[in-house]
Write an enzyme that holds these catalytic residues in place. Structure first.
Site, PDB file in Angstrom:
ATOM      1  N   GLU A 211       6.080   0.175   7.372  1.00  0.00           N
ATOM      2  CA  GLU A 211       5.697   1.216   6.480  1.00  0.00           C
ATOM      3  C   GLU A 211       4.911   0.834   5.295  1.00  0.00           C
ATOM      4  O   GLU A 211       5.349  -0.066   4.565  1.00  0.00           O
ATOM      5  CB  GLU A 211       7.288   2.048   6.012  1.00  0.00           C
TER       6      GLU A 211
ATOM      7  N   ASN B 293      -2.603  11.448  -0.141  1.00  0.00           N
ATOM      8  CA  ASN B 293      -1.307  11.422  -0.878  1.00  0.00           C
ATOM      9  C   ASN B 293      -1.332  10.474  -1.962  1.00  0.00           C
ATOM     10  O   ASN B 293      -1.981   9.495  -2.009  1.00  0.00           O
ATOM     11  CB  ASN B 293       0.065  11.267  -0.016  1.00  0.00           C
TER      12      ASN B 293
ATOM     13  N   ASP C 181       4.099   4.030  11.453  1.00  0.00           N
ATOM     14  CA  ASP C 181       4.166   5.370  11.238  1.00  0.00           C
ATOM     15  C   ASP C 181       2.882   5.787  10.558  1.00  0.00           C
ATOM     16  O   ASP C 181       2.047   6.673  10.773  1.00  0.00           O
ATOM     17  CB  ASP C 181       5.290   5.942  10.349  1.00  0.00           C
ATOM     18  N   ASP C 182       2.252   4.994   9.537  1.00  0.00           N
ATOM     19  CA  ASP C 182       1.052   5.143   8.948  1.00  0.00           C
ATOM     20  C   ASP C 182      -0.051   5.492   9.991  1.00  0.00           C
ATOM     21  O   ASP C 182      -1.116   6.048   9.741  1.00  0.00           O
ATOM     22  CB  ASP C 182       0.725   3.904   7.680  1.00  0.00           C
TER      23      ASP C 182
ATOM     24  N   LYS D 270      11.885   7.461   3.566  1.00  0.00           N
ATOM     25  CA  LYS D 270      11.567   7.745   5.043  1.00  0.00           C
ATOM     26  C   LYS D 270      12.987   7.580   5.824  1.00  0.00           C
ATOM     27  O   LYS D 270      13.035   8.630   6.647  1.00  0.00           O
ATOM     28  CB  LYS D 270      10.868   6.631   5.572  1.00  0.00           C
TER      29      LYS D 270
ATOM     30  N   ARG E 231       0.810  -1.072   0.093  1.00  0.00           N
ATOM     31  CA  ARG E 231       0.088   0.118   0.138  1.00  0.00           C
ATOM     32  C   ARG E 231       0.912   1.359   0.125  1.00  0.00           C
ATOM     33  O   ARG E 231       1.024   1.984   1.034  1.00  0.00           O
ATOM     34  CB  ARG E 231      -1.065   0.204   1.209  1.00  0.00           C
TER      35      ARG E 231
HETATM   36  P1  NAD Z   1      -6.516   2.706   3.612  1.00  0.00           P
HETATM   37  O1  NAD Z   1      -6.365   2.015   2.247  1.00  0.00           O
HETATM   38  O2  NAD Z   1      -6.194   1.766   4.782  1.00  0.00           O
HETATM   39  O3  NAD Z   1      -8.047   3.431   3.727  1.00  0.00           O
HETATM   40  C1  NAD Z   1      -8.648   4.245   2.558  1.00  0.00           C
HETATM   41  C2  NAD Z   1     -10.157   4.220   3.260  1.00  0.00           C
HETATM   42  O4  NAD Z   1     -10.962   5.209   2.280  1.00  0.00           O
HETATM   43  C3  NAD Z   1     -10.990   2.912   3.169  1.00  0.00           C
HETATM   44  O5  NAD Z   1     -11.630   2.914   4.175  1.00  0.00           O
HETATM   45  C4  NAD Z   1     -11.888   3.338   2.066  1.00  0.00           C
HETATM   46  O6  NAD Z   1     -13.155   2.512   2.096  1.00  0.00           O
HETATM   47  C5  NAD Z   1     -12.091   4.679   2.103  1.00  0.00           C
HETATM   48  N1  NAD Z   1     -12.626   5.348   0.778  1.00  0.00           N
HETATM   49  C6  NAD Z   1     -12.246   4.979  -0.587  1.00  0.00           C
HETATM   50  N2  NAD Z   1     -12.927   5.788  -1.471  1.00  0.00           N
HETATM   51  C7  NAD Z   1     -13.693   6.681  -0.661  1.00  0.00           C
HETATM   52  C8  NAD Z   1     -14.562   7.951  -0.872  1.00  0.00           C
HETATM   53  N3  NAD Z   1     -14.790   7.920  -1.988  1.00  0.00           N
HETATM   54  N4  NAD Z   1     -15.020   8.353   0.271  1.00  0.00           N
HETATM   55  C9  NAD Z   1     -15.011   8.194   1.455  1.00  0.00           C
HETATM   56  N5  NAD Z   1     -13.994   7.047   1.766  1.00  0.00           N
HETATM   57  C10 NAD Z   1     -13.472   6.353   0.847  1.00  0.00           C
HETATM   58  O7  NAD Z   1      -5.398   3.946   3.414  1.00  0.00           O
HETATM   59  P2  NAD Z   1      -4.760   4.810   4.588  1.00  0.00           P
HETATM   60  O8  NAD Z   1      -3.451   4.158   5.112  1.00  0.00           O
HETATM   61  O9  NAD Z   1      -5.656   5.240   5.580  1.00  0.00           O
HETATM   62  O10 NAD Z   1      -4.581   6.106   3.676  1.00  0.00           O
HETATM   63  C11 NAD Z   1      -5.495   6.889   3.306  1.00  0.00           C
HETATM   64  C12 NAD Z   1      -4.825   8.080   2.679  1.00  0.00           C
HETATM   65  O11 NAD Z   1      -4.247   8.819   3.454  1.00  0.00           O
HETATM   66  C13 NAD Z   1      -3.711   7.930   1.582  1.00  0.00           C
HETATM   67  O12 NAD Z   1      -3.598   8.666   0.349  1.00  0.00           O
HETATM   68  C14 NAD Z   1      -2.453   8.200   2.251  1.00  0.00           C
HETATM   69  O13 NAD Z   1      -1.437   8.759   1.387  1.00  0.00           O
HETATM   70  C15 NAD Z   1      -2.990   9.438   3.165  1.00  0.00           C
HETATM   71  N6  NAD Z   1      -2.139   9.303   4.445  1.00  0.00           N
HETATM   72  C16 NAD Z   1      -1.608  10.891   4.646  1.00  0.00           C
HETATM   73  C17 NAD Z   1      -1.019  11.214   5.691  1.00  0.00           C
HETATM   74  C18 NAD Z   1      -0.483  12.470   5.970  1.00  0.00           C
HETATM   75  O14 NAD Z   1      -0.885  13.236   5.445  1.00  0.00           O
HETATM   76  N7  NAD Z   1       0.334  12.648   7.059  1.00  0.00           N
HETATM   77  C19 NAD Z   1      -0.650  10.127   6.587  1.00  0.00           C
HETATM   78  C20 NAD Z   1      -1.127   8.850   6.348  1.00  0.00           C
HETATM   79  C21 NAD Z   1      -1.693   8.645   5.262  1.00  0.00           C
END
Ligand code: NAD
Length: 570
Positions: free
Chosen positions: A251, A424, A274-275, A180, A162
């Site tokens: 990660e 992101n 970290d995520d 990282k 992922r």
């Molecule tokens: P993940 O795959 O575990 O979760 C994604 C979630 O989004 C799922 O629950 C899915 O059902 C939901 N989803 C999909 N389409 C959707 C929609 N149209 N409306 C609402 N929900 C929807 O991923 P994650 O690890 O939770 O990361 C998600 C995003 O957050 C990534 O793009 C990641 O880059 C970003 N992120 C940003 C930071 C930061 O800015 N500091 C840190 C971590 C993750």
């Protein structure tokens, strides 16, 4: 390194046995200075003939490299240029990136690193770190033992499933641990000699990668289930044995795996994800700072998470813990959190809800006009009208999820809506910073996951704070290594969030930015590290003696990229 070169992170010196040939020396990025080798070093190390005669200062080298860097036509080419510089000369690379930190961070990490992971097998030049594939299960301990002269203090590991919001990149995911660890060095002064990126290759389910004749990873579908877990267990057992004092950071694993490994190993070694945990801390820090603009307390905040994955889980849990600290019960705290995923609002009448979603699922009865038979009809604006959240966070990985209507409704139910489109890379951000500010008539307090340029609106300039995990995890790593911390706990992330929020100045807030300028990131990491060590000592995970001269101790352990005399070992 393989040339009998020994490095001592504490004194930051490199020692070499006499067997090291001069040619090998200038090919070793940890000790190579290129044209900056002094005349005396050129004599002593037999470098004559291998370098042009003029001796450069590091400033001249930086200028030369910057000219070449600027000539690269696009970000991916710039990324490749920076990689090559790192492969030649670690000290110069880190100095170069530090000198131009704001320009370089989006290249060494998100968003460009995402493109680099996707194109990994095409832009590949040279191995960095360790590639351990599924077939090496029985050899992991030996691979770890053979790799480093001195044990690393921080390991970042991925299985590439992922990658950012870009999904399964297989072996290409290696760009993330490498990036990282770069941030550990840049943002918290962890010496690059002490870091180890690891790629655990168990195959890929990405059809495009499997069909690519140049793909460099295992060319089969992902190993799953028990076999996968056995492989991970072998890896962790080997880390515990060979590098028993190292911090292991997970990660970009798929959510289920990320949560499982964290739960399985968090009490067995010094480890965190970290995520989940880093994201939570950086977001909660931004929320603490936001309430200084809204003049409200944290306990008054109601949060809607659009996207209910790994990041959302960490954020929801840490936010609930922060509300409890403000006097709410756990039930009350959870009652202030709504989650929304690809199927709509997460409600209790849904079947087969996983633990996290079940924890925060809402009673359908509290939603007006709720159509139990057809949850898909409850749109994000409708949920906002019902729940009236003060905070809207985007962790959906879905471009455009925050439409104009979404932002306008948030601005209707709040004088100063707190809106963080965190997904992101930039292309997946739920909305742009400019959209959030324009559609809310300049009232939204905005922070983003990817970097955005400042926004001008109605004669006012808004600096867009980036909720970058780099404000937290490098400091946590610094605290763990400088303080001899044995376990990483959620309490440490809570204190890290507060320490970061305290670094946001009144001037930042006047610009509507809820994170400090990136140029102050080493100062932030220092504060985070001190907070982590204090909490670790209070929880019995570090010796109390670590608190003596804490700030100076942490400061002293921060590496800065400067050339040191190179000499043969006596
Ligand atoms: P993940 O795959 O575990 O979760 C994604 C979630 O989004 C799922 O629950 C899915 O059902 C939901 N989803 C999909 N389409 C959707 C929609 N149209 N409306 C609402 N929900 C929807 O991923 P994650 O690890 O939770 O990361 C998600 C995003 O957050 C990534 O793009 C990641 O880059 C970003 N992120 C940003 C930071 C930061 O800015 N500091 C840190 C971590 C993750």
């Amino acid at each position: 390194m393989h040339f009998s070169i020994k490095t001592d992170a504490k004194t930051n010196r490199a020692y070499m046995s006499a067997a090291v040939k001069s040619r090998e020396l200038i090919n070793n990025p940890f000790v190579n200075k290129g044209t900056a080798f002094t005349p005396q070093e050129r004599d002593e190390l037999d470098l004559h003939g291998l370098l042009p005669p003029a001796v450069s200062t590091i400033e001249q080298q930086l200028a030369r490299n910057y000219n070449n860097f600027r000539a690269k036509p696009n970000n991916l080419e710039k990324y490749v240029f920076l990689n090559s510089l790192q492969d030649r000369n670690e000290t110069l690379f880190f100095r170069f990136v530090l000198e131009h930190l704001e320009e370089m961070l989006p290249l060494v990490y998100t968003p460009t690193v995402g493109e680099a992971c996707q194109r990994f097998s095409h832009i590949y030049r040279r191995a960095r770190g360790l590639y351990i594939d599924y077939n090496q299960g029985s050899r992991i301990e030996k691979i770890l033992r053979d790799f480093c002269d001195t044990p690393p203090s921080i390991i970042v590991v991925t299985d590439g499933e992922r990658i950012l919001g870009l999904g399964d990149q297989g072996v290409g995911g290696m760009g993330i641990p490498i990036g990282k660890l770069c941030l550990y060095t840049l943002c918290a002064g962890i010496s690059p000699y002490d870091t180890l990126p690891v790629m655990l290759d168990v195959g890929t389910d990405n059809a495009e990668r499997l069909a690519d004749p140049l793909y460099l990873g295992l060319r089969h579908k992902r190993i799953r289930g028990e076999a996968y877990q056995d492989f991970i267990d072998l890896f962790v057992a080997a880390v515990k044995k060979v590098y028993s004092e190292a911090l292991l950071q997970w990660e970009d694993f798929l959510k289920g795996n990320a949560l499982r490994q964290l739960a399985r190993f968090r009490d067995q070694l010094c480890t965190f994800n970290d995520d989940i945990q880093g994201t939570a801390a950086v977001v909660v820090a931004g929320l603490y700072a936001s309430t200084r603009i809204t003049n409200q307390s944290l306990r008054e905040q109601r949060m809607l998470l659009a996207g209910a994955g790994a990041a959302a889980q960490g954020i929801a849990d840490l936010f609930a813990a922060a509300l409890q600290k403000e006097g709410l019960t756990l039930k009350e705290a959870r009652g202030q959190i709504w989650t929304f995923d690809s199927k709509g609002l997460v409600t209790r009448d849904r079947r087969d809800l996983e633990d996290f979603k079940a924890t925060y699922a809402r009673d359908p009865g509290e939603v007006s006009n709720y159509d139990c038979k057809n949850q898909m009809r409850l749109t994000l604006p409708e949920v906002i009208r019902n729940a009236r959240p003060t905070i809207l966070l985007g962790t959906s990985g879905t471009r455009g999820a925050f439409s104009e209507e979404v932002i306008r409704v948030m601005a209707k139910v709040n004088a100063r809506p707190i809106i963080f489109p965190l997904s992101n890379p930039t292309s997946l951000s739920e909305c742009t910073a400019e959209d959030a500010i324009r559609w809310s008539e300049g009232r939204a307090i905005v922070a983003t996951g990817s970097p955005f340029l400042p926004v001008e609106f109605n004669g006012r300039r808004y600096r867009i704070g980036q909720g970058n995990n780099a404000y937290i995890f490098p400091g946590v790593g610094l605290g763990a290594t400088a303080g001899g911390v044995r376990r990483i706990t959620d309490g440490m992330f809570m204190d890290a969030a507060k320490a970061l929020a305290a670094k946001v100045t009144e001037n930042d807030l006047r610009e509507c930015a809820v994170y400090p300028e990136l140029t102050r990131i080493r100062e932030c990491s220092h504060a985070v590290a001190c907070a982590v060590i204090k909490r670790a000592a209070a929880e019995g995970h570090a010796d109390a003696s670590m608190l003596t001269n804490l700030e100076a101790r942490v400061e002293r352990s921060m590496w800065f990229p400067d050339y040191l005399p190179v000499r043969y070992e006596m």
